[in-house]
Write a protein that holds these residues in place. Structure first.
Motif, short mmCIF file in Angstrom:
data_model
loop_
_atom_site.label_atom_id
_atom_site.label_comp_id
_atom_site.label_asym_id
_atom_site.label_seq_id
_atom_site.Cartn_x
_atom_site.Cartn_y
_atom_site.Cartn_z
N HIS A 88 25.66 4.96 -33.21
CA HIS A 88 24.31 5.39 -33.59
C HIS A 88 24.29 6.89 -33.91
N GLU A 89 24.97 7.67 -33.08
CA GLU A 89 24.98 9.13 -33.29
C GLU A 89 25.75 9.51 -34.56
N PHE B 248 26.15 3.81 -28.56
CA PHE B 248 25.65 5.20 -28.65
C PHE B 248 26.46 5.99 -29.66
N VAL C 110 28.62 14.04 -28.48
CA VAL C 110 28.77 12.59 -28.59
C VAL C 110 30.02 12.14 -27.84
#
Lengths: 198, 198
Positions: free
Chosen positions: B173-174, B170, B158
């Motif tokens: 979300h991860e 991103f 990530v």
């Protein structure tokens, strides 16, 4: 002949940047590897940044070729995504020694705040778009890019730790988990699309 | 006074190594940041490798402190693992700019085949052992180290992609996916331990 020498310089620089890093590789290192005079060298490249451009373009071209090969050889999109996952094993020895060529260059150029950092990110974008297309073909629609980024991130993390711990068993185990994750995603989607079959 | 100057040098080097990389940071860069003469500088450190040792020891100490804080503040092991996952958000801005300090240093030193690369890996080992202990306390037994490595790898991936794409959405979300993964692992284990409750 001139362009042949140019190619040899870029090829040598590509390997040196990967194995030792961009900053740690000098003009002299590259010239010594290729076995040409500094005069001849400067005829082709005025600066290390020029060579970096050549290296990134070379990597973009070879990545495109690899993705095209997977596109042809993979019988279906899931099989193609598995080809992507398995580069961790195919290149396992190099990854354990030097990490992922894309991730480590991208990280280094970001720290250098280098003008070419967006070009290096374009290497990731190649993988991302290709993976996204595979997930679209599998029917994931709007979620395809998110899934592409997820699997790209997973493979980056595996490369970083396999490198830090020089751990082949970890690498293989995580590749298995990534393949299981893919199968689960596909099974979940099938259930969602055919709820009656539950 | 002498040790105070020493600490200031290590503190400045720590930040410069993180922001620009070890290889890209010179003795002169560090001396200029601290605002001391090269003579005074050499009195404290004979080489950049000596400073690197100081930086790694500083990071080991501060990481230990952070893990101890999480140990105390987290009401249970799952909560503590969530503290680990959330450093991606807490340090999100820096990560998007410079990547993860542990992962990028470890990758750089591996490429340099630097004598200190195993010391840098010790930073990862701190996180790994701590996470492993949390999973053990949750009852995962033999699988604890495997799960620790998995979540450590996820967070590395990530960080690399959030940095390459400067992508905050991103990253968030991860982090959510990692927390869901943790909840699923715990729920699976509970089902396995109490099959009658199915």
């Amino acid at each position: 002949m001139a362009s042949e020498t140019r190619d040899r310089i870029v090829e040598a620089a590509d390997l040196l940047f990967y194995q030792h890093g961009f900053e740690a590789t000098s003009f002299a290192d590259i010239a010594a590897t290729v076995g040409i005079s500094r005069g001849n060298f400067y005829h082709h490249f005025k600066s290390k940044d020029d060579i970096l451009d050549g290296v990134i373009n070379r990597r973009l071209a070879s990545t495109k070729q690899m993705l095209d090969r997977w596109e042809i050889s993979g019988s279906d999109p899931a099989e193609r995504i598995r080809s992507f996952i398995h580069i961790l094993i195919v290149n396992g020895e190099k990854i354990r020694k030097y990490g992922c060529p894309v991730g480590t260059l991208s990280s280094e150029l970001a720290k250098l705040n280098h003008a070419a950092k967006s070009d290096a990110a374009a290497l990731f974008t190649l993988f991302r778009s290709w993976l996204c297309r595979q997930f679209e073909q599998l029917g994931f629609g709007d979620r395809s890019d998110e899934l592409a980024m997820h699997i790209l991130g997973r493979s980056q993390g595996v490369a970083t730790l396999a490198n830090a711990f020089d751990d082949d068993r970890f690498l293989h185990h995580e590749v298995e988990l990534m393949c299981t994750w893919l199968d689960d995603q596909i099974a979940d989607l099938a259930r969602k699309n055919n709820p009656d079959r539950e």
